[in-house]
Scaffold this active site. Structure first.
Site, short mmCIF file in Angstrom:
data_model
loop_
_atom_site.label_atom_id
_atom_site.label_comp_id
_atom_site.label_asym_id
_atom_site.label_seq_id
_atom_site.Cartn_x
_atom_site.Cartn_y
_atom_site.Cartn_z
N ASP A 190 93.20 44.52 49.51
CA ASP A 190 92.38 43.31 49.46
C ASP A 190 91.16 43.48 48.58
O ASP A 190 90.54 44.55 48.56
CB ASP A 190 91.93 42.98 50.89
CG ASP A 190 92.08 41.51 51.20
OD1 ASP A 190 92.25 40.72 50.25
OD2 ASP A 190 92.03 41.15 52.39
N LYS A 242 95.98 28.59 45.43
CA LYS A 242 96.24 29.96 45.00
C LYS A 242 97.35 30.02 43.95
O LYS A 242 98.10 29.06 43.74
CB LYS A 242 96.62 30.83 46.20
CG LYS A 242 97.80 30.31 47.00
CD LYS A 242 98.09 31.21 48.20
CE LYS A 242 99.28 30.68 48.99
NZ LYS A 242 99.74 31.63 50.02
N ARG A 261 98.31 41.19 63.34
CA ARG A 261 98.79 39.86 63.73
C ARG A 261 99.86 40.03 64.80
O ARG A 261 100.71 40.92 64.69
CB ARG A 261 99.38 39.11 62.54
CG ARG A 261 98.44 38.99 61.36
CD ARG A 261 97.33 37.99 61.58
NE ARG A 261 97.85 36.64 61.58
CZ ARG A 261 97.09 35.56 61.73
NH1 ARG A 261 95.79 35.69 61.90
NH2 ARG A 261 97.62 34.36 61.71
N CYS A 301 88.61 39.04 54.79
CA CYS A 301 87.66 38.18 54.07
C CYS A 301 86.32 37.99 54.78
O CYS A 301 85.27 38.12 54.14
CB CYS A 301 88.27 36.81 53.77
SG CYS A 301 90.02 36.64 53.95
N HIS A 311 89.88 35.53 46.17
CA HIS A 311 90.62 36.49 46.99
C HIS A 311 91.80 36.98 46.15
O HIS A 311 92.48 36.17 45.52
CB HIS A 311 91.21 35.83 48.25
CG HIS A 311 90.23 35.08 49.09
ND1 HIS A 311 89.95 35.41 50.40
CD2 HIS A 311 89.46 33.98 48.82
CE1 HIS A 311 89.07 34.56 50.89
NE2 HIS A 311 88.77 33.68 49.96
N HIS A 344 87.67 40.91 47.07
CA HIS A 344 87.02 39.60 46.98
C HIS A 344 85.96 39.66 45.90
O HIS A 344 85.12 40.56 45.89
CB HIS A 344 86.43 39.21 48.34
CG HIS A 344 87.48 39.04 49.39
ND1 HIS A 344 87.88 40.09 50.21
CD2 HIS A 344 88.27 37.99 49.72
CE1 HIS A 344 88.85 39.67 51.01
NE2 HIS A 344 89.09 38.40 50.73
#
Length: 423
Positions: free
Chosen positions: A166, A252, A146, A117, A298, A168
């Site tokens: 992903d 969301k 991560r 993002c 998103h 946006h």
């Protein structure tokens, strides 16, 4: 997009112990992926067949997105720490990141990218936009990192690097509802195409007792929550409301599919965000040339390629749908005498863009058929004296056996037609 690797920990309380459906065993057997201690825990290595499967999924969604007005972008695998401080990801997820990368310059600290993002905010910020330009839809198959604890790692469903589908969307407030509904329908189309027909939908809001855990003003949160509720109502969707499951920057809508083993998995998600546009000082010029703040959506229909492929393998027991299968067909000559004829068939099938290969091993035909069945290759083309003499091909279908003998053109077109059929 908030890290899907961290959501829904209940999914991992009961791991799959069935050797007939465990994606780790099937994936290794079908030569899709492996893990190596030398590379590191939670870092999958994609083999050629698995890479083709990933690419097929990417191509499918890229085509869908292109038709829906998305533009593809590519962003780096690392970013300056200050980027994630600004976005808020450092304060919320700092302990879960890999340690910062230091350079010879003291003021430089980089992180392996934990989210896409912030990078997409910078893509938007790279030029000025007018209200006439919006919405802008930026999409990327972005790999993020991560540092999951070793005890939490599990095959492809819990890894330390994963690729998100992903995107946006930067839009005006007036465009928000319509854009959100378009994404809902895109998620439904993706699920149908992949054969996931059973799913539930969950609205994820803030925990009203832990407001300090979230970024942004009360007004912005209320606007975002109302937009989701309105979209769900207008699309006549049945959805439950879960408090405390929102992203730290916005509410969301989550989509949970049910697999053949009866387990629920979160895949698709759509998030409304008023906060990152403020933190990155994003704007567009309104009708009177005034600066106005865009709203950010998103979204990720797959969630991550790794988790999606793991679920797909277990859902189908490795019988990947023909249109996605890395190897759609194999040509099996009965003996060396028929290899020239087999190569002729191979070239014809390649002209149809069928993913086919020729098995020229010095093995009995029954052995080749058994191996092809074990590899779960959808179609087998058997070639011997009768087929060559009559310019025919014999077809076998994985799990079904002999289908019949066809003329070359009819047999190839039968396979080709099915390769273009999605669920």
């Amino acid at each position: 997009m908030e890290n899907k690797n961290k959501d829904n920990k209940d999914e991992y309380k009961s791991v799959n112990k069935n050797t007939n459906t465990d994606h780790r065993l099937i994936g290794k057997k079908l030569k899709f992926f492996i893990f190596s201690d030398r590379v590191g825990s939670g870092l999958p290595l994609w083999l050629p067949r698995g890479t083709i499967l990933r690419k097929n999924l990417e191509d499918f969604l890229t085509d869908v997105q292109k038709k829906s007005g998305y533009e593809m972008v590519v962003t780096p695998h690392i970013g300056h720490k200050k980027l994630y401080v600004r976005s808020g990801h450092w304060s919320k997820y700092g302990k879960d990141n890999f340690k910062p990368i230091h350079t010879t310059r003291k003021e430089e600290e980089f992180l392996l990218k934990p989210m896409n993002c912030p990078h997409h905010c910078e893509v938007y910020r790279s030029q000025e936009w007018s209200y006439r330009d919006l919405p802008k839809r930026f999409a990327e198959f972005g790999t993020v990192y991560r540092y999951e604890q070793s005890g939490e790692l599990h095959g492809l469903t819990r890894v330390r690097c994963f690729t998100q589908d992903d995107a946006h969307i930067f839009c005006t407030y007036d465009q928000l509802l319509e854009e959100f509904k378009k994404v809902i329908n895109l998620v439904f189309y993706v699920f149908r195409s992949l054969g996931f027909l059973k799913y539930t939908i969950r609205i994820s809001f803030r925990d009203p007792n832990k407001i300090d855990d979230y970024l942004g003003s009360k007004i912005n949160w209320e606007k975002a929550e109302k937009a989701i509720l309105k979209a769900v109502k207008e699309e006549k969707i049945k959805a439950s409301i879960n408090y405390g499951e929102a992203s730290f920057y916005g509410p969301k809508l989550d989509f949970l599919i049910k697999d053949s083993l009866g387990r629920n998995w979160q895949l698709g998600t759509i998030q409304v965000d008023y906060n990152l546009p403020e933190r990155f000082d994003l704007y567009y010029k309104g009708k009177n040339n005034e600066k106005r703040r865009p709203v950010m959506i998103h979204r990720a229909p797959f969630g991550s390629l790794e988790r999606l492929i793991a679920i797909m393998i277990e859902h189908t027991k490795g019988n990947i749908p023909l249109w996605l299968s890395p190897n759609q067909a194999v040509i099996l000559p009965i003996s060396e005498k028929y290899i020239i004829y087999a190569k002729k068939i191979l070239n014809l099938m390649l002209n149809y863009d069928i993913r086919v290969f020729l098995d020229v091993r010095n093995e009995k035909i029954n052995k080749k058929i058994r191996d092809s069945e074990d590899s779960k290759i959808p179609y087998m083309i058997i070639l011997g004296e009768k087929e060559e003499k009559n310019e025919m091909i014999s077809l076998r279908r994985h799990g079904l056996g002999h289908v019949g003998m066809f003329s070359i053109s009819n047999g190839i077109e039968t396979i080709f037609h099915e390769t273009n059929l999605k669920n």
